[in-house]
Design a protein around this motif. Structure first.
Motif, PDB file in Angstrom:
ATOM      1  N   ILE A   1       0.835  -1.203   0.000  1.00 33.70           N
ATOM      2  CA  ILE A   1       0.000   0.000   0.000  1.00 33.70           C
ATOM      3  C   ILE A   1       0.868   1.251   0.000  1.00 33.70           C
ATOM      4  CG2 ILE A   1      -0.207   0.256   2.512  1.00 33.70           C
ATOM      5  CD1 ILE A   1      -3.051   0.729  -0.051  1.00 33.70           C
ATOM      6  N   VAL A   2       2.101   1.138   0.499  1.00 37.21           N
ATOM      7  CA  VAL A   2       3.031   2.275   0.516  1.00 37.21           C
ATOM      8  C   VAL A   2       3.302   2.742  -0.905  1.00 37.21           C
ATOM      9  CG1 VAL A   2       5.362   3.026   1.126  1.00 37.21           C
ATOM     10  CG2 VAL A   2       4.091   1.515   2.672  1.00 37.21           C
ATOM     11  N   ILE A   3       3.508   1.789  -1.809  1.00 32.71           N
ATOM     12  CA  ILE A   3       3.738   2.137  -3.216  1.00 32.71           C
ATOM     13  C   ILE A   3       2.462   2.663  -3.845  1.00 32.71           C
ATOM     14  CG2 ILE A   3       4.386   1.211  -5.472  1.00 32.71           C
ATOM     15  CD1 ILE A   3       6.107  -0.850  -4.013  1.00 32.71           C
ATOM     16  N   TRP A   4       1.360   1.986  -3.588  1.00 31.22           N
ATOM     17  CA  TRP A   4       0.074   2.370  -4.184  1.00 31.22           C
ATOM     18  C   TRP A   4      -0.301   3.808  -3.835  1.00 31.22           C
ATOM     19  CZ3 TRP A   4      -3.113   0.316  -7.733  1.00 31.22           C
ATOM     20  CH2 TRP A   4      -4.432   0.780  -7.800  1.00 31.22           C
ATOM     21  N   ASN A   5      -0.028   4.202  -2.604  1.00 33.15           N
ATOM     22  CA  ASN A   5      -0.395   5.544  -2.142  1.00 33.15           C
ATOM     23  C   ASN A   5       0.718   6.580  -2.318  1.00 33.15           C
ATOM     24  OD1 ASN A   5      -2.981   4.785  -1.381  1.00 33.15           O
ATOM     25  ND2 ASN A   5      -2.383   4.293   0.720  1.00 33.15           N
ATOM     26  N   SER A   6       1.804   6.177  -2.977  1.00 26.33           N
ATOM     27  CA  SER A   6       2.923   7.099  -3.255  1.00 26.33           C
ATOM     28  C   SER A   6       3.607   7.595  -1.989  1.00 26.33           C
ATOM     29  CB  SER A   6       2.446   8.309  -4.087  1.00 26.33           C
ATOM     30  OG  SER A   6       1.840   7.892  -5.286  1.00 26.33           O
ATOM     31  N   TRP A   7       3.627   6.782  -0.948  1.00 26.58           N
ATOM     32  CA  TRP A   7       4.305   7.189   0.266  1.00 26.58           C
ATOM     33  C   TRP A   7       5.812   6.977   0.112  1.00 26.58           C
ATOM     34  CZ3 TRP A   7       0.356   4.027   3.609  1.00 26.58           C
ATOM     35  CH2 TRP A   7      -0.865   4.720   3.640  1.00 26.58           C
ATOM     36  N   SER A   8       6.566   7.649   0.947  1.00 27.64           N
ATOM     37  CA  SER A   8       8.025   7.582   0.837  1.00 27.64           C
ATOM     38  C   SER A   8       8.587   6.397   1.611  1.00 27.64           C
ATOM     39  CB  SER A   8       8.645   8.879   1.372  1.00 27.64           C
ATOM     40  OG  SER A   8       8.309   9.055   2.745  1.00 27.64           O
ATOM     41  N   GLY A   9       9.836   6.052   1.284  1.00 26.02           N
ATOM     42  CA  GLY A   9      10.528   4.982   1.986  1.00 26.02           C
ATOM     43  C   GLY A   9      10.595   3.711   1.162  1.00 26.02           C
ATOM     44  N   PRO A  10      11.655   2.932   1.334  1.00 28.63           N
ATOM     45  CA  PRO A  10      11.813   1.684   0.593  1.00 28.63           C
ATOM     46  C   PRO A  10      10.817   0.620   1.048  1.00 28.63           C
ATOM     47  CG  PRO A  10      13.548   1.913   2.221  1.00 28.63           C
ATOM     48  CD  PRO A  10      12.803   3.203   2.231  1.00 28.63           C
ATOM     49  N   VAL A  11      10.397  -0.197   0.083  1.00 31.27           N
ATOM     50  CA  VAL A  11       9.443  -1.277   0.346  1.00 31.27           C
ATOM     51  C   VAL A  11      10.025  -2.565  -0.216  1.00 31.27           C
ATOM     52  CG1 VAL A  11       7.100  -2.134   0.003  1.00 31.27           C
ATOM     53  CG2 VAL A  11       7.507   0.339   0.137  1.00 31.27           C
TER      54      VAL A  11
END
Length: 259
Positions: free
Chosen positions: A20-30
């Motif tokens: 969801i971090v990528i989907w929502n364009s949030w920062s930080g590595p996943v």
């Protein structure tokens, strides 16, 4: 190229595992399936700022191995689409790499319930067959009851619609029409009557073939012969008289070509 093994050091951003971090364009590595992604802001030539996903690391044995040494990226907006689209030249190395990233993350989002796979839209012909509830009642058809009818038990089907329409031939009053909605090619009418062919319901009571005119004359004649044969057979079964239908009304279509 930074790898998963050498991203140590003090003050580093904690690695997350929720897509969801990528989907929502949030920062930080996943990290997903042994690979590491990160959303960054990229300034485009027209000065627009776009959120893009970079593949930071894809060790050997992972699904995207080899792409982490490329400068290819994919936008978050692309990932939100229902199918892969790209402005890169189709079939080029970067296009193929971008497609691999899209396919992988698309599958991750669907599996996580973040993204819904839309069902492909049916073709107009499929929609007709799926949406229309047909009746096989010859009695209702004979009475001119509005509705959609099909008298075929097998897969090779012809579908008719009975409806009211304003007729210029009966003083602008409403008259009942029979329209051929769809017909399978293998059906007895398949090569002789085109969908959209129609005739007035009242003509089905005539003893002789009406003198149809126009570009669909042949289509109308064969449709009339087919339907009057259906009606005659039904009446014959109801009466038990066993009278044979007249030879000009036959489902064996001998009309060769549309008028």
């Amino acid at each position: 190229m930074t790898s998963i093994q050498n991203q140590g050091g003090e003050g580093r951003v904690p690695v997350q595992t929720d897509p969801i971090v990528i989907w929502n364009s949030w920062s930080g590595p996943v990290e997903i399936a042994g690979m590491r992604f990160e959303v960054r802001t990229k300034k485009m030539p027209d000065d627009r700022k776009v959120k893009v996903v970079h593949l930071l690391a894809a060790p050997q044995g992972t699904e995207l191995y080899g792409i982490d040494e490329s400068d290819v990226y994919i936008t978050v907006a692309q990932l939100h689409l229902g199918e892969f689209r790209s402005r890169l030249r189709e079939g080029s190395t970067k296009w193929l790499e971008q497609q691999r990233i899209w396919n992988f993350l698309h599958g991750v989002f669907v599996a996580a319930g973040i993204k819904t796979v839309l069902k492909a839209k049916p073709t107009p012909e499929q929609k007709h067959k799926e949406d229309m509830k047909t009746s096989a009642s010859v009695e209702d058809f004979m009475s001119g009851l509005s509705g959609v009818y099909c008298f075929d038990a097998q897969d090779k089907r012809a579908v008719f619609r009975v409806k009211l329409s304003t007729s210029r031939f009966v003083g602008a009053r409403q008259a009942s029409l029979v329209e051929l909605v769809s017909v399978d090619y293998e059906h007895p009418l398949g090569t002789y009557s085109r969908p959209g062919t129609f005739l007035y319901h009242s003509t089905l009571e005539r003893e002789c073939t009406p003198d149809f005119k126009g570009s669909h004359a042949g289509d109308c004649q064969k449709m009339w012969e087919f339907l009057t044969d259906i009606i005659a057979n039904h009446r014959q079964m109801q009466s038990g008289a066993g009278m044979k239908h007249s030879s000009h009304r036959s489902t064996v279509v001998d009309y060769h070509g549309n008028a």
